[in-house]
Design an enzyme around this catalytic site. Structure first.
Site, PDB file in Angstrom:
ATOM      1  N   VAL A  91       0.799  -1.227   0.000  1.00 42.67           N
ATOM      2  CA  VAL A  91       0.000   0.000   0.000  1.00 42.67           C
ATOM      3  C   VAL A  91       0.833   1.279   0.000  1.00 42.67           C
ATOM      4  CG1 VAL A  91      -0.199   0.261   2.511  1.00 42.67           C
ATOM      5  CG2 VAL A  91      -2.089   1.006   1.042  1.00 42.67           C
ATOM      6  N   TYR A  92       2.090   1.207   0.369  1.00 47.40           N
ATOM      7  CA  TYR A  92       2.899   2.416   0.451  1.00 47.40           C
ATOM      8  C   TYR A  92       3.028   3.054  -0.939  1.00 47.40           C
ATOM      9  CZ  TYR A  92       4.426   0.834   5.111  1.00 47.40           C
ATOM     10  OH  TYR A  92       4.483   0.415   6.415  1.00 47.40           O
ATOM     11  N   SER A  93       2.461   4.244  -1.059  1.00 46.63           N
ATOM     12  CA  SER A  93       2.489   4.995  -2.316  1.00 46.63           C
ATOM     13  C   SER A  93       1.989   4.153  -3.487  1.00 46.63           C
ATOM     14  CB  SER A  93       3.903   5.519  -2.608  1.00 46.63           C
ATOM     15  OG  SER A  93       3.850   6.611  -3.497  1.00 46.63           O
TER      16      SER A  93
END
Length: 327
Positions: A61-63
């Site tokens: 989910v990071y960026s």
């Protein structure tokens, strides 16, 4: 650099883990304003490797996956893949509509392949569930994770941020069915937030689970004067949700960290991390690095030794906090 086994496994990890939530580009789904792009992230990852850090943590989910992409390309260019421990996570929404989030078998099997592609690797060393899924039976999740390991797509599995009863249930389900068990717990732990000491840390110690805390410096609040702000502290709503409600009571802790840093003649980050490193069963704090100095401070903290009296002095002002991060 110091190294340790992660939990009840033979996996060697550096006692500092580089967190990569700060790598990427602001987007609608990931509206962080303090991110660094790929060009600026590469020297930081390279420096981490030069300092002996072999443990890197990210999440799908990071960026929107860019963190995994940036990290994967840098590791390919700068490191021997067999010596590096890559950890990523699954749970949060990755696309609109149905089956884009959670820990169902369908989601896990889809997302692990996407993470492998973004990371540019054939296997993930530590595949972690980012949160507890209240809408999927834990039996379904644990069997899917077991199959991911048996398929060679992950070497080990870990968990993050949940209640101790949930973690114990997952461990029990895996043991009962002969499935792969978690070797690590990535939880919220620092001098300003110590609720994990009540149940989770004793459980992890008993079960020989390696603890790899996130937010070890309370998003930087333990490293600077109370009145000082940064771009992240002014714009990061997640940080505000974690710490603003207890700011008045936490100030005394920050001041004592500053006092001991002056006594030891070291930056405050050294003191805050040294406290965490002596806490059992912590294996490797996850330091989110957007500057090379963040890594240098973290590694230098390994050489700082605190007396029992100093530890008690910093812990003394703490008051119970509302649980944050489990949902």
């Amino acid at each position: 650099m110091e190294y340790t086994k992660l939990g009840n496994s033979g996996l060697d990890v550096s006692r500092i883990c580089m967190g990569t939530m700060g790598l990427g580009v602001e987007s609608k789904r990931w509206p962080q304003k303090w991110l660094i792009d790929e060009e600026n992230s590469r020297p930081i990852i390279k420096k981490a490797l030069e300092l002996g850090i072999n443990f890197f943590d990210t999440a799908n989910v990071y960026s929107d996956g860019l963190s995994e992409e940036f990290l994967g390309r840098a590791i390919k260019d700068f490191a021997n893949r067999d010596e590096v421990v890559l950890a990523t996570k699954v749970h949060y929404p990755m696309h609109d509509g149905r089956n884009g989030a959670g820990l169902s078998r369908k989601t896990i099997m889809s997302e692990v392949d996407k993470s492998l592609k973004r990371l540019g690797t054939d296997y993930i060393d530590l595949y972690q569930i980012h949160r507890w899924d209240y809408n999927t039976p834990i039996e379904e999740t644990m069997e899917a994770l077991h199959d991911v390991v048996k398929a060679g797509k992950a070497r080990y599995i870990g968990a993050s941020a949940m209640y101790a009863w949930q973690f114990q249930k997952a461990l029990h389900v895996a043991e009962k069915n002969g499935w792969t068990k978690f070797i690590s717990m990535q939880n919220h732990l620092n001098l300003m937030y110590r609720e994990e000491e009540r149940e989770m840390l004793p459980l992890c110690k008993e079960e020989k689970i390696g603890v790899i805390p996130y937010s070890p410096l309370a998003s930087g609040r333990l490293t600077r004067d109370w009145s000082e702000t940064t771009k992240r502290s002014e714009t990061d709503q997640v940080q505000k949700n974690k710490y603003d409600a207890t700011a008045d009571t936490d100030r005394a802790i920050v001041e004592r960290v500053a006092e001991l840093a002056e006594k030891h003649d070291v930056p405050r980050a050294h003191i805050a991390l040294a406290w965490l490193l002596q806490k059992e069963p912590v294996a490797a704090p996850i330091v989110g690095a957007t500057k090379i100095s963040h890594l240098e401070d973290a590694v230098a903290a390994l050489s700082v030794s605190l007396t029992p009296e100093e530890v008690a002095y910093m812990e003394e002002p703490y008051v119970p906090h509302t649980i944050v991060g489990h949902n």
